[in-house]
Design an enzyme around this catalytic site. Sequence first.
Site, mmCIF file in Angstrom:
data_model
loop_
_atom_site.group_PDB
_atom_site.id
_atom_site.type_symbol
_atom_site.label_atom_id
_atom_site.label_comp_id
_atom_site.label_asym_id
_atom_site.label_seq_id
_atom_site.Cartn_x
_atom_site.Cartn_y
_atom_site.Cartn_z
ATOM 1 N N ARG A 83 56.376 37.697 47.159
ATOM 2 C CA ARG A 83 55.311 37.126 46.307
ATOM 3 C C ARG A 83 55.485 35.615 46.117
ATOM 4 O O ARG A 83 54.500 34.893 45.941
ATOM 5 C CB ARG A 83 55.306 37.854 44.956
ATOM 6 C CG ARG A 83 54.060 37.576 44.085
ATOM 7 C CD ARG A 83 54.029 38.519 42.891
ATOM 8 N NE ARG A 83 52.823 38.406 42.085
ATOM 9 C CZ ARG A 83 52.750 37.782 40.915
ATOM 10 N NH1 ARG A 83 53.830 37.212 40.403
ATOM 11 N NH2 ARG A 83 51.619 37.724 40.238
ATOM 12 N N ILE A 109 46.575 34.708 40.725
ATOM 13 C CA ILE A 109 47.121 35.855 41.449
ATOM 14 C C ILE A 109 47.290 36.979 40.423
ATOM 15 O O ILE A 109 47.703 36.752 39.293
ATOM 16 C CB ILE A 109 48.474 35.488 42.112
ATOM 17 C CG1 ILE A 109 49.044 36.657 42.928
ATOM 18 C CG2 ILE A 109 49.503 35.025 41.106
ATOM 19 C CD1 ILE A 109 50.317 36.278 43.712
ATOM 20 N N SER A 110 46.953 38.203 40.816
ATOM 21 C CA SER A 110 47.020 39.338 39.891
ATOM 22 C C SER A 110 48.454 39.653 39.489
ATOM 23 O O SER A 110 49.402 39.408 40.238
ATOM 24 C CB SER A 110 46.398 40.572 40.541
ATOM 25 O OG SER A 110 45.058 40.338 40.881
ATOM 26 N N LYS A 111 48.603 40.241 38.283
ATOM 27 C CA LYS A 111 49.923 40.685 37.813
ATOM 28 C C LYS A 111 50.470 41.774 38.737
ATOM 29 O O LYS A 111 49.723 42.675 39.129
ATOM 30 C CB LYS A 111 49.785 41.340 36.432
ATOM 31 C CG LYS A 111 49.682 40.395 35.295
ATOM 32 C CD LYS A 111 49.398 41.154 34.019
ATOM 33 C CE LYS A 111 50.616 41.911 33.539
ATOM 34 N NZ LYS A 111 50.482 42.300 32.110
#
Length: 272
Positions: A83, A109-111
């Site tokens: 990530r 950016i998504s969790k």
Amino acid sequence: MSSGAKRFPASLKAATSPQRELLMPQRHLHQATVDAARLARPNGKTTGTGLDSGAVRQRMVARLRAEGKFDERVLAAMAAAPRHEFVDSALAAQAYEDTALPIGHGQTISKPSVVAHMLGLLMAGAGARRHGSLGRVLEIGTGCGYQAAVLALLARQVTSIERLQGLHDKAKLNLQRVALPRAPRLVWGDGRVGHAASGPFDSIVAAAGGEDIPHAWMEQLAPGGRLVAPTAAAGRGQVLVVLDHVVEGGVGRWVRSEHEAVLFVPLKSGVV
Ligand code: SAH
């Protein structure tokens, strides 16, 4: 975890009270930026240790696993997807916290826990259960490309659409740096029309929320396929909607179920 980040309900049941907790994959950009500035040291270096070793990533996955509600194959893919390669280097130290981070162009950016939850819902679909794979996937909202990388480890083919050219280009560069069994096909375009040329899809996942599920997505969802998308629901704000394309006796129908309240960035029209 920052004070601005919220956890989603352990039960994953629909939350209806006014004080409901929300899945907040795209925490307010302002808050994410403030947190990033707070955690970055004045000399430009960031806090945190061992980013390249993978140990930090394994710890993130171990924390998610300890919650006991995520699909193990999804967690394994997240354990393999770096990530930190998808966020700015100044934010890399936070890449393995369960938090949304700014990725430029006003997006985030998504969790990780939200990615794990949504991809787990996809893996629980009839087709994915039968084949042990997400098959052909369509992602709407490539962003920085992180979720596309995780999907590539769980699917036969990934097509991901982004309407912002700047992010489409960024995702392309990010994904080139990451070794994947098969590269996602990245498309710059309006994801509301799907991508018929790459379909039909066994799995469709949206990272942006609209007023309803676009018709094109339903048309491009293969029999046995499953779609997961944040969508407006009457009286409940935005919720995760799961749509299954069920075929019985040669007749197809779409079975819709509504899950917990969420707060994703809006699904917008047109390209920029
Ligand atoms: N999956 C991404 C999350 C990106 S946030 C990641 O892992 O980083 C959601 C993204 O959806 C934003 O980049 C936004 O520009 C994009 N988006 C919104 N509406 C869209 C549309 N109609 N078509 C394609 N992308 C869209």
